[in-house]
Motif scaffolding. Structure first.
Motif, PDB file in Angstrom:
ATOM      1  N   TYR A 182       0.869  -1.156   0.177  1.00  0.00           N
ATOM      2  CA  TYR A 182       0.074  -0.077  -0.032  1.00  0.00           C
ATOM      3  C   TYR A 182       0.821   1.240   0.039  1.00  0.00           C
ATOM      4  CZ  TYR A 182      -4.175   3.142   0.410  1.00  0.00           C
ATOM      5  OH  TYR A 182      -4.874   4.036   0.294  1.00  0.00           O
ATOM      6  N   ASP A 183       1.193   1.884   1.124  1.00  0.00           N
ATOM      7  CA  ASP A 183       1.964   3.025   1.229  1.00  0.00           C
ATOM      8  C   ASP A 183       3.353   2.733   1.848  1.00  0.00           C
ATOM      9  OD1 ASP A 183       1.937   5.825   1.101  1.00  0.00           O
ATOM     10  OD2 ASP A 183       1.281   6.192   3.359  1.00  0.00           O
ATOM     11  N   PHE A 184       4.066   3.853   1.878  1.00  0.00           N
ATOM     12  CA  PHE A 184       5.553   3.820   2.541  1.00  0.00           C
ATOM     13  C   PHE A 184       6.094   5.271   2.950  1.00  0.00           C
ATOM     14  CE2 PHE A 184       6.683   4.434  -1.894  1.00  0.00           C
ATOM     15  CZ  PHE A 184       7.771   5.126  -1.937  1.00  0.00           C
ATOM     16  N   TRP A 185       7.024   5.133   3.617  1.00  0.00           N
ATOM     17  CA  TRP A 185       7.861   6.319   4.006  1.00  0.00           C
ATOM     18  C   TRP A 185       9.085   5.952   4.314  1.00  0.00           C
ATOM     19  CZ3 TRP A 185       5.299  11.297   4.275  1.00  0.00           C
ATOM     20  CH2 TRP A 185       6.087  12.336   4.591  1.00  0.00           C
ATOM     21  N   TYR A 186      10.210   6.856   3.992  1.00  0.00           N
ATOM     22  CA  TYR A 186      11.781   6.556   4.249  1.00  0.00           C
ATOM     23  C   TYR A 186      12.366   7.520   5.166  1.00  0.00           C
ATOM     24  CZ  TYR A 186      12.816   9.675   0.223  1.00  0.00           C
ATOM     25  OH  TYR A 186      13.189  10.729  -0.768  1.00  0.00           O
ATOM     26  N   GLN A 187      13.284   7.066   5.966  1.00  0.00           N
ATOM     27  CA  GLN A 187      14.112   7.996   6.696  1.00  0.00           C
ATOM     28  C   GLN A 187      15.558   7.471   6.571  1.00  0.00           C
ATOM     29  OE1 GLN A 187      12.994  10.707   7.739  1.00  0.00           O
ATOM     30  NE2 GLN A 187      12.137  10.857   9.582  1.00  0.00           N
ATOM     31  N   PRO A 188      16.415   8.080   5.640  1.00  0.00           N
ATOM     32  CA  PRO A 188      17.682   7.669   5.502  1.00  0.00           C
ATOM     33  C   PRO A 188      18.697   7.506   6.856  1.00  0.00           C
ATOM     34  CG  PRO A 188      17.069   8.661   3.614  1.00  0.00           C
ATOM     35  CD  PRO A 188      15.842   8.905   4.569  1.00  0.00           C
ATOM     36  N   TYR A 189      18.616   8.668   7.600  1.00  0.00           N
ATOM     37  CA  TYR A 189      19.153   8.941   8.810  1.00  0.00           C
ATOM     38  C   TYR A 189      19.264   7.287   9.449  1.00  0.00           C
ATOM     39  CZ  TYR A 189      21.632  11.053  12.745  1.00  0.00           C
ATOM     40  OH  TYR A 189      22.496  11.437  13.463  1.00  0.00           O
ATOM     41  N   TRP A 190      18.163   6.965   9.414  1.00  0.00           N
ATOM     42  CA  TRP A 190      17.899   5.561  10.343  1.00  0.00           C
ATOM     43  C   TRP A 190      17.936   4.541   9.746  1.00  0.00           C
ATOM     44  CZ3 TRP A 190      19.265   6.842  14.886  1.00  0.00           C
ATOM     45  CH2 TRP A 190      18.851   8.188  15.746  1.00  0.00           C
ATOM     46  N   ASP A 191      18.272   4.542   8.353  1.00  0.00           N
ATOM     47  CA  ASP A 191      18.622   3.320   7.635  1.00  0.00           C
ATOM     48  C   ASP A 191      17.141   2.615   7.437  1.00  0.00           C
ATOM     49  OD1 ASP A 191      19.726   1.408   5.728  1.00  0.00           O
ATOM     50  OD2 ASP A 191      20.252   0.135   7.777  1.00  0.00           O
ATOM     51  N   VAL A 192      16.175   3.350   7.062  1.00  0.00           N
ATOM     52  CA  VAL A 192      14.731   2.495   7.172  1.00  0.00           C
ATOM     53  C   VAL A 192      13.913   3.172   6.054  1.00  0.00           C
ATOM     54  CG1 VAL A 192      13.738   4.171   8.882  1.00  0.00           C
ATOM     55  CG2 VAL A 192      13.150   1.663   8.831  1.00  0.00           C
ATOM     56  N   LEU A 193      13.113   2.109   5.701  1.00  0.00           N
ATOM     57  CA  LEU A 193      11.987   2.467   4.654  1.00  0.00           C
ATOM     58  C   LEU A 193      10.846   1.418   5.275  1.00  0.00           C
ATOM     59  CD1 LEU A 193      11.357   2.868   1.091  1.00  0.00           C
ATOM     60  CD2 LEU A 193       9.975   1.190   2.373  1.00  0.00           C
TER      61      LEU A 193
END
Length: 465
Positions: A182-193
């Motif tokens: 469905y949906d997603f968000w990413y935060q590179p600083y925390w190495d996460v999607l």
């Protein structure tokens, strides 16, 4: 303010302080007549303009039965440090046709079609029905997908080249996939999607059945956590039945924040997402909207049905839309683990329909400028300064037809709610109405909204160090 190098803003604070007031709004519009194409509407929302609240341009797609739904930009604040980038392409997936349209917004008042990416370009990678689009800082666009090539459930992510608009392939590596997408968000600083789950395209397009959502074999309950660097699935968080159908996910805008929220549709709950001391991710339920007892309806209760959530650019306020009960709730999330309900506004919904709920739960129908709000608030978009909330009321044509048939007969609307971003509070702007029931080619269903200058649900910021 940091010197402007590329699109977007250096920080969320820059966006709040220095962005000009939004004057245009792009909205995806779905045709109820299957022989007519969907289109992107441009609405004038400048109160000083002679065409204020009017649709000033309609970009019709070259095909029919696309079901335009969500959309995203080719670049945003994640590309701020790249002076070669500009926010001038809008990506519109058609979730029914699996086409992806790339729209050139260089002329902001009159966008034009730039490229069509056909379903056949996605099929070799085993996915269809792209849903959410987010730009990445490396001149690519990432899209979540809802299903495999046969319309069965499959959660994955696919990449587009931001120059040629060719499908580059899957973003994900490794063998394990999300069961649903469905949906997603990413935060590179925390190495996460982190990606959310709903139901298969096949079940979605055939119309809503609450039995499907309640069946854990047919609908998602899991947050899929990926390593941003390695692009592989590293953790699955099962939210259980209290987290059935986790839809929209929003991290706080602060790029160093370790937390966000996800709205879960049927149980009408919101979970906080946070990074734990052991570097895994955890969740906790922080909001639960009570059901309302129903009579003469298909269920004995009416859930809120949270279909959209939004976080203000200053990370102070969380907004949720309850499409069935017809309310928007505003929460103070200064302490994200303990949201405090600050205000509620009723904007239509099932509670305004006679004979469905007890008198104590009933609400007055919303009629603005002689036009009735036929459904509850659905998609919401907030101005960067946090003072104006724009609201549409169509969810998805198959669901609209089942749950709000009058919406499909009369078309949807765009409303504006005035917000107090300091103390909290919401009030309907009675002078603002865009009536999509009065469109030249007949009533349409208006869904997601975007500003040319970026907004609270598409801009992702990167940490400076």
């Amino acid at each position: 303010m940091s010197p402007v190098c590329g699109p977007g803003w250096a920080t969320p604070a820059d966006a709040i302080k220095n962005a000009k007031r939004e004057k245009l709004l792009y909205i995806t519009c779905v045709q109820l007549d299957p022989t007519k194409p969907d289109y992107l509407a441009t609405v004038d929302i400048d109160p000083e303009s002679e065409t204020y609240t009017k649709v000033i341009h309609r970009l019709k797609m070259p095909n029919v039965r696309d079901e335009l739904h969500h959309m995203g930009w080719n670049s945003c604040s994640s590309c701020f440090n790249d002076p070669t980038k500009s926010r001038n392409k809008l990506i519109l997936p058609g979730i029914a046709s699996s086409r992806i349209y790339v729209v050139d917004t260089s002329n902001e008042r009159a966008p034009k079609l730039h490229k069509v990416i056909e379903k056949e370009e996605m099929v070799p990678f085993g996915v269809t029905s792209a849903h959410t689009a987010h730009c990445l800082p490396d001149n690519t666009v990432l899209l979540s997908t809802l299903g495999d090539t046969k319309g069965n459930n499959l959660g994955d992510l696919i990449l587009l080249d931001g120059e040629t608009w060719k499908v580059k392939g899957l973003w994900t590596t490794g063998g394990e996939k999300g069961e649903f997408g469905y949906d997603f968000w990413y935060q590179p600083y925390w190495d996460v999607l982190i990606a959310t789950e709903f139901i298969s395209p096949h079940n979605w397009f055939n119309g809503n059945t609450f039995e499907v959502i309640k069946d854990k074999d047919l609908s998602g309950r899991t947050l899929n956590v990926y390593s941003w660097k390695e692009k592989r699935l590293i953790q699955k968080i099962n939210l259980g039945d209290e987290g059935a159908a986790p839809l929209e996910i929003r991290f706080l805008h602060d790029p160093k924040s370790q937390q966000g929220f996800v709205g879960c549709a049927y149980p009408s709950t919101v979970f906080r997402i946070f990074k734990k001391d052991d570097n895994t991710w955890g969740t906790e339920k922080v909001i639960s909207v009570p059901n309302v007892k129903a009579t003469n309806w298909e269920l004995p209760i009416i859930p809120g049905l949270i279909t959209d959530i939004l976080i203000s650019m200053d990370d102070k306020w969380l907004y949720i839309s309850n499409w069935l009960q017809g309310e928007i709730h505003q929460y103070d999330i200064t302490n994200p683990s303990k949201p405090k309900l600050a205000s509620t506004i009723s904007l239509g919904g099932l509670l305004t329909q006679k004979g469905i709920v007890d008198a104590l739960d009933a609400k007055e129908p919303l009629i603005i400028q002689g036009v009735k709000m036929e459904a509850g608030p659905q998609m919401i978009q907030l101005s960067l300064d946090g003072r104006r909330l724009y609201v549409t009321n169509s969810l998805f044509s198959a669901w609209d037809r089942q749950l709000y048939p009058d919406l499909c007969r009369n078309g949807s609307v765009l409303l504006q709610v005035d917000v107090d971003p300091v103390n909290g509070g919401m009030k309907l702007n009675e002078n603002f109405l865009t009536n999509f029931g009065a469109e030249p080619d007949g009533p349409v269903l208006a869904h997601e909204c975007r500003y040319p200058g970026g907004d609270c649900t598409s801009d992702i910021f990167l940490a400076k160090d």
